[in-house]
Design a protein around this motif. Structure first.
Motif, short mmCIF file in Angstrom:
data_model
loop_
_atom_site.label_atom_id
_atom_site.label_comp_id
_atom_site.label_asym_id
_atom_site.label_seq_id
_atom_site.Cartn_x
_atom_site.Cartn_y
_atom_site.Cartn_z
N THR A 63 39.30 -33.79 44.86
CA THR A 63 40.52 -33.03 45.12
C THR A 63 40.35 -31.60 44.63
N PRO A 122 51.21 -30.62 46.83
CA PRO A 122 50.08 -31.00 47.69
C PRO A 122 48.73 -30.67 47.04
N LEU A 123 47.73 -31.43 47.44
CA LEU A 123 46.34 -31.21 47.04
C LEU A 123 45.46 -31.35 48.27
N ASN A 124 44.32 -30.68 48.26
CA ASN A 124 43.28 -30.99 49.24
C ASN A 124 42.55 -32.23 48.74
N VAL A 144 39.02 -34.86 55.14
CA VAL A 144 39.75 -33.98 54.22
C VAL A 144 41.20 -33.87 54.70
N ASP A 194 36.49 -25.18 48.47
CA ASP A 194 36.03 -26.56 48.43
C ASP A 194 34.89 -26.66 47.41
N THR A 211 42.77 -27.56 44.62
CA THR A 211 44.03 -26.88 44.91
C THR A 211 44.01 -26.24 46.28
N PRO A 212 45.08 -26.38 47.07
CA PRO A 212 45.15 -25.71 48.37
C PRO A 212 44.93 -24.20 48.22
N ARG A 256 39.55 -35.09 49.59
CA ARG A 256 38.44 -35.59 50.40
C ARG A 256 38.29 -37.07 50.12
N GLY A 290 50.75 -35.80 54.51
CA GLY A 290 50.36 -34.49 55.01
C GLY A 290 51.37 -33.94 56.00
N GLU A 293 45.33 -32.51 53.46
CA GLU A 293 46.15 -31.75 52.52
C GLU A 293 47.53 -32.37 52.46
#
Length: 348
Positions: free
Chosen positions: A116, A73-75, A83, A123, A118-119, A77, A101, A85
């Motif tokens: 993007t 997974p990635l965050n 946004v 930000d 990393t979780p 936007r 998600g 995840e």
């Protein structure tokens, strides 16, 4: 266990490990049909950065990317500001992606991926707003013996608190030089400079600098100014900013017969910063005429190149500065030019 059976088991394990490595890699598909495997480091709306085993980090134009698949997974936007995840997966149509998600999936396109990270990480938009300190200290010593005797030294320090929208700098410098047992330079300055980029390329600033120059018979000088700025050129590596504002200029001379300067005036400046991979170049120009007499002005120029050294945070700075006073006290030169080569220590 016979040797043949052992070899088969070993081959199966190695094949499984190899396939697992392939399947666990992120994959970027480009419009020309290429497939690149690695780890997606970032997507910023312009480029996709992929960390590969064969070439390290490579930058791919996002406009040339047709599909993105991430193993983890990635965050993300989106261009709309939303946004999410989740893992990014390819869709049936070229250029489409699916973000899976925890609370469901979203279909979008590659060009709508704005950022993007990393979780668990900060930000990047928030990190850009955070102010960070950076420091530098510079020094040089020069000497000469023989037909003439010369010994000189210069010390500088600068502290910078910067974010994506403003910059605050504190700086100080001292220079002393003795030539044939006579002082040829003895000057000190300290100042601050604050710039706030309030709207795009536009900014406002305040600055103040004071000090002395005993060789020019200046016991105390001060220049305080405030005004507006505009980024004539602004890229990731090159910035050229013009400034114009009002200034207050004061100069007190040691000679009681010399008339001190105490006047409001203009403040006009030009600052350029070019930063490349292995070197940087800085240019600063300041012009401060007095309203009482526009022929009475101070002009200051500094240009230097910085080259990294293979010893930690050290750099080599090579440059020249010019300090011009159009109406110095009687018996003193208008222009002082300094050529310098300095060791600079940078840290954060």
């Amino acid at each position: 266990m016979n040797l043949t059976k052992f070899v088969k088991i070993l081959f199966t394990l190695l094949t499984g490990a190899f396939l697992t490595a392939i399947l666990s890699a992120d994959v970027i598909g480009t419009k020309n049909g290429s497939k690149l495997s690695g780890k997606v480091v970032s997507i910023d709306g312009t480029h996709v950065v992929l960390d590969t085993d064969f070439a390290g980090e490579i930058k791919i134009k996002q406009s040339e990317v047709e599909s993105i698949t991430t193993d983890g997974p990635l965050n993300v936007r989106l261009a709309s500001g939303t946004v999410l995840e989740g893992a990014i997966g390819a869709s049936a149509a070229p250029g489409d992606v699916h973000i899976a998600g925890k609370d469901g999936g979203v279909n979008t396109t590659v060009d709508k991926l704005a950022m993007t990270w990393t979780p668990g990480a900060i930000d990047p938009a928030v990190a850009a707003l955070q102010r960070k300190w950076a420091y530098e200290a510079a020094a040089d010593i020069t000497g000469k013996t023989g037909n003439s005797e010369q010994l000189g030294m210069a010390l500088q320090f600068r502290a910078t608190l910067a974010s994506s929208f403003d910059t605050l700098q504190f700086y100080t410098a001292y220079e002393r030089q003795v030539t044939d047992h006579e002082k040829s330079s003895d000057q000190f300055k300290a100042g601050l400079d604050y710039q706030n980029n309030f709207a795009g390329r536009y900014s406002w600033y305040v600055r103040d600098e004071g000090g002395f120059d005993r060789v020019k018979d200046i016991d105390l000088y001060n220049v305080a100014a405030a005004g507006v700025g505009y980024d004539i050129l602004k890229t990731k590596v090159d910035t050229l900013t013009g400034r114009v504002g009002l200034a207050y200029r004061y100069e007190n001379y040691g000679d009681p017969l010399a008339e001190d300067l105490d006047s409001v005036g203009l403040d006009i400046g030009l600052n350029n910063q070019l930063t490349m991979n292995n070197w940087s170049m800085t240019n600063r120009i300041s012009y401060v005429p007095a309203f009482d007499d526009f022929a009475n002005y101070r002009f200051y120029h500094e240009s230097y190149i910085e080259l990294p050294l293979k010893i930690g945070w050290w750099k080599l700075r090579i440059g020249v500065s010019n300090d011009y006073n159009s109406k110095p006290p009687a018996g003193y030169e208008k222009l002082d030019t300094t050529y310098f080569t300095r060791l600079v220590l940078n840290w954060k």
